[in-house]
Every structure is written in C-alpha cells, then in structure tokens.
Scaffold this motif. Structure first.
Motif, mmCIF file in Angstrom:
data_model
loop_
_atom_site.group_PDB
_atom_site.id
_atom_site.type_symbol
_atom_site.label_atom_id
_atom_site.label_comp_id
_atom_site.label_asym_id
_atom_site.label_seq_id
_atom_site.Cartn_x
_atom_site.Cartn_y
_atom_site.Cartn_z
ATOM 1 N N VAL A 3 -13.265 86.907 17.446
ATOM 2 C CA VAL A 3 -12.337 87.620 16.701
ATOM 3 C C VAL A 3 -11.902 88.679 17.583
ATOM 4 N N ASP A 4 -10.482 88.816 17.692
ATOM 5 C CA ASP A 4 -9.945 89.752 18.871
ATOM 6 C C ASP A 4 -9.468 91.045 17.922
ATOM 7 N N ILE A 5 -10.309 91.907 17.830
ATOM 8 C CA ILE A 5 -9.885 92.960 16.945
ATOM 9 C C ILE A 5 -8.952 93.905 17.541
ATOM 10 N N ARG A 6 -7.934 93.982 16.997
ATOM 11 C CA ARG A 6 -6.605 94.769 17.703
ATOM 12 C C ARG A 6 -6.448 96.325 16.945
ATOM 13 N N GLN A 7 -6.779 96.715 15.819
ATOM 14 C CA GLN A 7 -6.711 97.839 15.330
ATOM 15 C C GLN A 7 -7.694 98.330 14.457
ATOM 16 N N MET A 8 -8.004 99.408 14.333
ATOM 17 C CA MET A 8 -9.302 99.719 13.237
ATOM 18 C C MET A 8 -9.295 101.187 12.992
ATOM 19 N N ASN A 9 -9.294 101.548 11.770
ATOM 20 C CA ASN A 9 -9.491 102.963 11.297
ATOM 21 C C ASN A 9 -10.287 102.970 9.979
ATOM 22 N N ALA A 10 -10.401 104.108 9.465
ATOM 23 C CA ALA A 10 -11.076 104.253 8.007
ATOM 24 C C ALA A 10 -10.735 103.443 7.002
ATOM 25 N N ILE A 11 -9.413 102.859 7.174
ATOM 26 C CA ILE A 11 -8.629 102.260 6.006
ATOM 27 C C ILE A 11 -8.706 100.699 5.977
ATOM 28 N N CYS A 12 -8.705 100.099 7.441
ATOM 29 C CA CYS A 12 -8.743 98.785 7.566
ATOM 30 C C CYS A 12 -8.806 98.646 9.182
ATOM 31 N N VAL A 13 -9.037 97.198 9.347
ATOM 32 C CA VAL A 13 -9.282 96.433 10.420
ATOM 33 C C VAL A 13 -8.733 95.375 10.491
ATOM 34 N N LEU A 14 -7.834 95.184 11.613
ATOM 35 C CA LEU A 14 -6.766 93.981 11.857
ATOM 36 C C LEU A 14 -7.298 93.222 13.118
ATOM 37 N N GLY A 15 -7.324 91.953 13.075
ATOM 38 C CA GLY A 15 -7.568 91.160 14.098
ATOM 39 C C GLY A 15 -7.167 89.661 14.073
ATOM 40 N N TRP A 16 -7.460 88.878 15.062
ATOM 41 C CA TRP A 16 -6.936 87.792 15.148
ATOM 42 C C TRP A 16 -8.123 86.540 15.528
ATOM 43 N N VAL A 17 -8.017 85.489 14.904
ATOM 44 C CA VAL A 17 -8.712 84.499 15.366
ATOM 45 C C VAL A 17 -7.778 83.179 15.587
ATOM 46 N N ASP A 18 -7.606 82.976 16.952
ATOM 47 C CA ASP A 18 -6.530 81.931 17.162
ATOM 48 C C ASP A 18 -5.140 82.471 16.478
ATOM 49 N N ARG A 19 -4.609 81.676 15.855
ATOM 50 C CA ARG A 19 -3.227 81.949 15.097
ATOM 51 C C ARG A 19 -3.481 82.569 13.757
ATOM 52 N N ILE A 22 -6.117 88.493 10.575
ATOM 53 C CA ILE A 22 -7.008 88.789 9.506
ATOM 54 C C ILE A 22 -6.856 90.323 9.306
ATOM 55 N N ALA A 23 -6.583 90.864 8.117
ATOM 56 C CA ALA A 23 -6.849 92.175 7.652
ATOM 57 C C ALA A 23 -7.732 92.372 6.502
ATOM 58 N N VAL A 24 -9.015 93.449 7.075
ATOM 59 C CA VAL A 24 -9.858 93.993 5.875
ATOM 60 C C VAL A 24 -9.318 95.220 5.458
ATOM 61 N N TRP A 25 -9.030 95.460 4.197
ATOM 62 C CA TRP A 25 -8.595 96.678 3.643
ATOM 63 C C TRP A 25 -9.666 97.193 2.680
ATOM 64 N N ARG A 26 -9.763 98.328 2.990
ATOM 65 C CA ARG A 26 -10.781 99.349 2.172
ATOM 66 C C ARG A 26 -9.962 100.652 1.763
ATOM 67 N N GLY A 27 -8.876 100.509 2.109
ATOM 68 C CA GLY A 27 -8.082 101.901 1.542
ATOM 69 C C GLY A 27 -6.400 101.227 1.681
ATOM 70 N N SER A 28 -5.437 102.021 1.318
ATOM 71 C CA SER A 28 -4.166 101.842 1.646
ATOM 72 C C SER A 28 -3.348 102.863 2.135
ATOM 73 N N GLY A 29 -2.327 102.803 2.988
ATOM 74 C CA GLY A 29 -1.696 103.794 3.382
ATOM 75 C C GLY A 29 -0.261 103.111 4.211
#
Length: 166
Positions: A3-19, A22-29
């Motif tokens: 997984v290529d994690i591109r962004q992460m903060n206290a609300i979410c982490v965003l990454g890519w696996v090939d095409r 993936i966004a894991v959300w534990r908050g919204s903003g």
C-alpha cells in the motif's frame, strides 16, 4: 503488492494499491474531502481508467457535511468512465450503519455516473467485490486479500500514530 499511503491525519488515511484507492475514515471534514478529491484525480491522471475506490467507514464516524459530500462526488462527474467500481464498507451497527448507507447511496446518486457500487458491512466483502472489477495493467484480476491486508496496514499506522480527535 504494497500500500502506498499518500495522506494521513487524525480523520482519515488515504492510499493506493495499484489502481485501487483506499480511504479509511474515522472522522469527517471538508479538508479531508478535498484530500480525497486530489488523490482520486491524481490516480485517474496516472492510470487513465480502471480505477477503483474502497471507503472504509469505522464505527462512530460522523457523517460528512454537505460540502464534503459534493466534493467527493465531483470526481466521478468530472471523469465519467474512469472509475471501474466503488465499495463502501460501513462497519457500524444499527442506526449508524443505516445512516452511512444512506449517505453512501446519496453520494453515488450525486455522482450521476453509473459505476458498479456495493455497500457492505465488512472490508472482506468489499474487497471480494472490488477484486472482480479492478485489474492489473496486464489484465489480471487482483486477489481481494491484497486489499484487506492494505486496509489493515493503513489502520495500524493511523491508530498507532494519531489519537482519535474527530
């Protein structure tokens, strides 16, 4: 695949696996919806088409405000046909899960672009669905377990490094 994690903060982490984005959300903003938008646009620019998206909504995650919903849906309207499939794994129960399903369905309706879409109660189910729609550049389908492992890694990093504050 890693997984290529591109962004992460206290609300979410965003990454890519090939095409697959993936966004894991534990908050919204609103800021995080713009992060999502930029990452999806970057993936579409990189791959052209055949991009997928997996949203993992952790239990207790607040629903996104209207501005964030519009921003998230906008990428699908701007690039019709570029996204091969979307799945939302809502891991909560009862009213929470029902509300997340309503918001996710509304987002896809805002998108106005027909995309294979699946609401799910688990990452495993979402990964199995997406593995049927997202393929490698050589045309080979992915094993859904790759996506499950990527989500586990993303969560580990998110929960290890950042306290829940959203």
């Amino acid at each position: 695949m890693v997984v290529d994690i591109r962004q992460m903060n206290a609300i979410c982490v965003l990454g890519w696996v090939d095409r697959l984005h993936i966004a894991v959300w534990r908050g919204s903003g609103v800021d995080e919806s713009h992060m999502f938008y930029r990452e999806m646009k970057a993936g579409i620019a990189r791959f052209g088409s055949g991009v997928g998206h997996l949203a993992v909504i952790e239990p207790g995650t607040p629903l996104p405000p209207p501005e964030a919903r519009k921003t998230i849906a906008r990428v699908f309207n701007e690039h019709p046909g570029a996204v091969s499939a979307v799945s939302v794994a809502s891991e909560g129960q009862g009213f929470f899960a029902s509300a997340v399903r309503s918001v996710a369905t509304g987002l896809m309706m805002l998108a106005r672009t027909p995309v294979p879409f699946r609401l799910s109660g688990s990452v495993v189910d979402s990964a199995a669905f997406l593995s049927k729609h997202i393929v490698s550049p050589d045309g080979a389908p992915h094993d859904g377990r790759i996506y499950v492992h990527a989500v586990l890694e993303m969560r580990r990093k998110l929960h290890q490094q950042l306290p829940r504050s959203a």
